[in-house]
Motif scaffolding. Sequence first.
Motif, mmCIF file in Angstrom:
data_model
loop_
_atom_site.group_PDB
_atom_site.id
_atom_site.type_symbol
_atom_site.label_atom_id
_atom_site.label_comp_id
_atom_site.label_asym_id
_atom_site.label_seq_id
_atom_site.Cartn_x
_atom_site.Cartn_y
_atom_site.Cartn_z
ATOM 1 N N ARG A 86 0.830 -1.213 0.000
ATOM 2 C CA ARG A 86 0.000 0.000 0.000
ATOM 3 C C ARG A 86 0.859 1.255 0.000
ATOM 4 N NH1 ARG A 86 -3.340 -2.582 3.941
ATOM 5 N NH2 ARG A 86 -2.545 -1.201 5.570
ATOM 6 N N TYR A 87 2.064 1.142 0.566
ATOM 7 C CA TYR A 87 2.941 2.307 0.661
ATOM 8 C C TYR A 87 4.031 2.314 -0.407
ATOM 9 C CZ TYR A 87 0.690 2.706 5.195
ATOM 10 O OH TYR A 87 -0.256 2.815 6.190
ATOM 11 N N ALA A 125 5.690 2.403 -4.189
ATOM 12 C CA ALA A 125 5.394 2.968 -5.500
ATOM 13 C C ALA A 125 5.117 1.843 -6.489
ATOM 14 C CB ALA A 125 6.571 3.821 -5.972
ATOM 15 N N LYS A 175 9.540 4.697 -3.066
ATOM 16 C CA LYS A 175 10.160 4.095 -4.246
ATOM 17 C C LYS A 175 11.425 3.326 -3.884
ATOM 18 C CE LYS A 175 11.879 5.326 -8.858
ATOM 19 N NZ LYS A 175 12.137 6.457 -9.806
ATOM 20 N N LYS A 207 -1.273 11.428 -2.284
ATOM 21 C CA LYS A 207 -0.610 10.421 -1.462
ATOM 22 C C LYS A 207 0.857 10.272 -1.855
ATOM 23 C CE LYS A 207 -4.749 7.658 -0.514
ATOM 24 N NZ LYS A 207 -5.363 6.302 -0.590
ATOM 25 N N TRP A 208 1.663 9.902 -0.843
ATOM 26 C CA TRP A 208 3.085 9.656 -1.057
ATOM 27 C C TRP A 208 3.344 8.148 -1.031
ATOM 28 C CZ3 TRP A 208 6.599 13.435 -2.197
ATOM 29 C CH2 TRP A 208 6.236 14.753 -1.924
ATOM 30 N N PHE A 209 4.254 7.701 -1.894
ATOM 31 C CA PHE A 209 4.614 6.288 -1.963
ATOM 32 C C PHE A 209 6.141 6.151 -1.917
ATOM 33 C CE2 PHE A 209 0.538 6.789 -4.034
ATOM 34 C CZ PHE A 209 -0.213 5.743 -3.505
#
Length: 273
Positions: free
Chosen positions: A180-181, A183, A263, A259-261
């Motif tokens: 979910r978090y 990228a 990488k 939202k932030w992901f």
Amino acid sequence: MNGVRAPFERFTRQGAAGGSPSVSADTEFPLSRATSFASQFAAVYLNFEAIRSQERAARLAPYLPDGAEAQFGWDGLGRMAAGAVQPYGTEIVDRDNAVVTLAFQSGNRRQLLSVPVFHDSQTDRFVVSGRPGILPAPTPANLPPVSAGERDEAAEAELRTPLADFFKAYAASDTASLQRYAAAGVTLEGFGGAFTFVQLKSLSVPLVGGATRDVTATVVWGVPSGATPSPGSTPSDPGDMSGKLEQAYLLTVVKQGDKWFVKDIRGAQRSVG
């Protein structure tokens, strides 16, 4: 001259009469294997105590030339303990000889050990060719301060909660939560429960940058004690208590929509200040 002593005395005299000879460009000394040999020797040589002198002598024997003293310079008294033996440098003397320098830790001191090594090219074997020398290791370098630069406080506020949740999932290797978090196209594994997440202590996001940022996070992990306490008992040994360990990470994060992901995650660069 005693025939048994001759090989050892021949090795220890090499290079003494004429200084260090020049090394030709085509010298082919097997550095990596000589370093491995010297490292194994050092792990034995640097550890001794009187009650185990015979054991040490037996362990030293595979590294020493015929006729060498069994303890190789130690008088059999006292004790010394050393570890963390690592390669530090090598000086090639000629096609058959080199001095391998190793770093090691003894107590609270970091030191060096120089080991002269001879390589017999006919048999492709090594031997310690003379007395080693212990030297002080260089002291740590002076670390100059660097400025922190401007920070994006708005992005830090946005990232704090999702990154705290990310590190919690990272500690447990919670695959569903990690994805979910993560990228798109990125797979993150985590610690598999080796540590527990305690706190996201600090977060620094540089002001420059767009949707992709490199952010620095300081995380506090819980370190399990490994002990199984009895019900209702209170550990009295600090080693039986769960500890905490601060670590710093550099994460590449990408913003998609609101939202932030994550990488990428790796060890942080040097601290500021």
